[in-house]
Design a protein around this motif. Structure first.
Motif: not given
Length: 214
Positions: A115-116, A119
């Motif tokens: 997830c992400k 980022a």
């Protein structure tokens, strides 16, 4: 035909900050011998400590199946959406405290998923966490399936539980080359087409859907 009644107790301990953010959860099958694990995930899905989300439910059942009777969970982000530098600093200090007595854990399982993953905030947290995990690198593991049909780095318990529940195995987790992670951020920011780990994993799941028990 006689009936026998049995019972067991599960104890849950929650560590909360003054604002109610959950920084760690320990779930234990009371008075039962077994292994213990610290599981590092991404972020909690629920704020109410009386509610068990699907991830926690799947993690607990599958860890019991592997012989673990005490499981502590800690997340990269107590609240990803509302993260602050102060909260993240406090969160990391909790991880350090949990690992002070590293002999209390049979395994430290890295399971934050993808997830992400590109980022910058996420990669910076992973960098900080990996520095802490250096002291227990001989105990680091990740989840795989017993038939080795699925592959991925630090697969998340929600996906593992949904797609190969009760077929879990653990394999050593290697600390990722953080310089490689930096390059991923750079290329993504420039707009270079990249396929993240989740997309690859999703395609693999779709390809195996017809042969996987749900």
């Amino acid at each position: 035909m006689g009936l026998t009644e049995t019972s067991y107790n599960i104890k849950c301990n929650y560590l909360l900050d003054e604002k109610g953010n959950c920084l760690s959860v320990t779930k234990e099958l009371v008075n039962t011998e077994g292994k213990s694990a610290l599981v590092i995930m991404f972020s909690s899905a629920v704020k109410n400590t009386k509610i068990t989300d699907n991830t926690s439910h799947l993690l607990w059942n599958n860890m019991l199946h592997l012989g673990y009777t005490k499981v502590t969970t800690w997340n990269l982000f107590p609240d990803y959406k509302n993260r602050t530098e102060e909260l993240q600093k406090a969160n990391l200090s909790v991880l350090k405290k949990l690992l002070k007595n590293k002999d209390s854990y049979t395994s430290v399982i890295v399971a934050w998923g993808s997830c992400k993953e590109y980022a910058k905030a996420v990669i910076n947290e992973k960098k900080a966490v990996y520095k802490v995990l250096e002291s227990v690198k001989d105990k680091l593991f990740q989840i795989i399936d017993s038939e080795h049909r699925y592959s991925g780095n630090a697969l998340h318990p929600l996906y593992c539980g949904n797609y190969f529940g009760f077929q879990w195995e653990l394999e050593p987790h290697k600390i990722v080359d953080l310089k490689t992670e930096d390059k991923k951020i750079e290329s993504t920011n420039k707009g270079t087409p990249t396929e993240d780990g989740f997309s690859k994993f999703k395609k693999q799941l779709q390809g195996n859907a017809s042969t996987t028990d749900h």
